[in-house]
Design a protein around this motif. Sequence first.
Motif, PDB file in Angstrom:
ATOM      1  N   ASN A   1       0.736  -1.130  -0.221  1.00  0.00           N
ATOM      2  CA  ASN A   1       0.219  -0.088   0.254  1.00  0.00           C
ATOM      3  C   ASN A   1       0.812   1.247   0.117  1.00  0.00           C
ATOM      4  OD1 ASN A   1      -2.760  -0.628   0.022  1.00  0.00           O
ATOM      5  ND2 ASN A   1      -2.364  -1.573   1.724  1.00  0.00           N
TER       6      ASN A   1
ATOM      7  N   ASP B   1       0.930   4.004  -2.875  1.00  0.00           N
ATOM      8  CA  ASP B   1       0.634   5.571  -2.671  1.00  0.00           C
ATOM      9  C   ASP B   1       1.511   6.401  -3.299  1.00  0.00           C
ATOM     10  OD1 ASP B   1      -1.546   4.914  -1.061  1.00  0.00           O
ATOM     11  OD2 ASP B   1      -0.475   5.042   0.766  1.00  0.00           O
TER      12      ASP B   1
ATOM     13  N   ARG C   1      -5.517  -2.769  -5.395  1.00  0.00           N
ATOM     14  CA  ARG C   1      -5.158  -1.205  -5.805  1.00  0.00           C
ATOM     15  C   ARG C   1      -5.096  -0.980  -7.305  1.00  0.00           C
ATOM     16  NH1 ARG C   1      -2.693   1.801  -1.633  1.00  0.00           N
ATOM     17  NH2 ARG C   1      -3.039   3.515  -3.289  1.00  0.00           N
TER      18      ARG C   1
END
Length: 378
Positions: free
Chosen positions: A222, A226, A249
């Motif tokens: 994650n 990002d 994602r």
Amino acid sequence: MDGASKTTTNRREWIIRTASTLGATGATSLLGLPGIASAQKPLTSGFIYVGARDDYGYNQSHADAAALVKKMPGLKVVEEENVPETVAVQKTMQAMVAQDGATLLFPTSFGYFDPHILALAAKNPNIRFAHCGGLWTEGKHPKNVGSFFGYIDECQYLNGVVAAYSTKSKKLGFIAAKPIPQVLRNINAFAMGARSVDPKITVTVIFTGDWSMPVKEAEATNSLADQGVDVFTMHVDGPKVIVETAAKRGKFVCGYHASQAKLAPAAYLTGAEWNWIVAYKQFIDAAQTGKPHPNFVRGGLKEGFVKPSPYGSSVGEAARKNADAVKAKMMAGGFDIFVGELKDNTGKVVIPKGTALKQTDPVLEGMNYLVEGVIGKV
């Protein structure tokens, strides 16, 4: 306790009860067998895994190969999973020999070697140990211990080639367990494969600290997503969490150890897979025929020790052609991954211009740097 329960006594509980006997009689007298193999009875081989056999990763790659061993004539297979890299593996190996009659053991995890395999091998010269990890050294380690490994960095290079065609951000991510030489080779090969397509591509690496850290693996995935990373690969025992998190994602993934394609069919590009049955057969053949125990077994794509996963539906024709062309050169023995002039990620020249390191080069066995274009620290 019913009869079935009595006959399925856990192997670890059994060896604890017999530990005093081992100490009193000596491990050799209890565990040693008169011969390593016999044509009159099946060869019993034991397979030991540090994690679950269905982890979609390292342990599954070995368990899948053990399933093929079960189909071979004249063989009996015993297995145990979730055995930690502690004295517990010594107890498991002892039990497989004394209780199951195993004379060829495949303790598959890296940390099983020293001191655990070495401790038992010295006491049991008639038992063959085949360890996965490449740690056996001539003149230093017992002859009844063997070591096998594959040049899977070749497949990680191919992963990088394919990843380069799928990234839009030119940012790739690599989630790894520990910065040991084999892991660094995989990171570097992946980066070099990608940068052979586009030198502007970077690879950001995060080390979780251990082989199986699912929470940290999810957090790392994650975090990199990002930061704009849109294609991932890894070197951890069980890639499942990384693959599923990246897919959620909306990112692409190149797998490792075994195929994770069915976890995320749309996101899975290709992968670097082990084909351990090729190595297993060498040890089994030697044991069955009474040949000397192989001590140092290695191979790459050419030898069939590793293989790329089939391309996913998202991989375009240009990526396939490029990767296939590189693979063909590797299969023919005409492609070296680590060729100079090569700099590390601090700008220092680590492989001089005109130098090509072969897979067996000792320098690669001790690799301790990240190449240019990799963001991270060793």
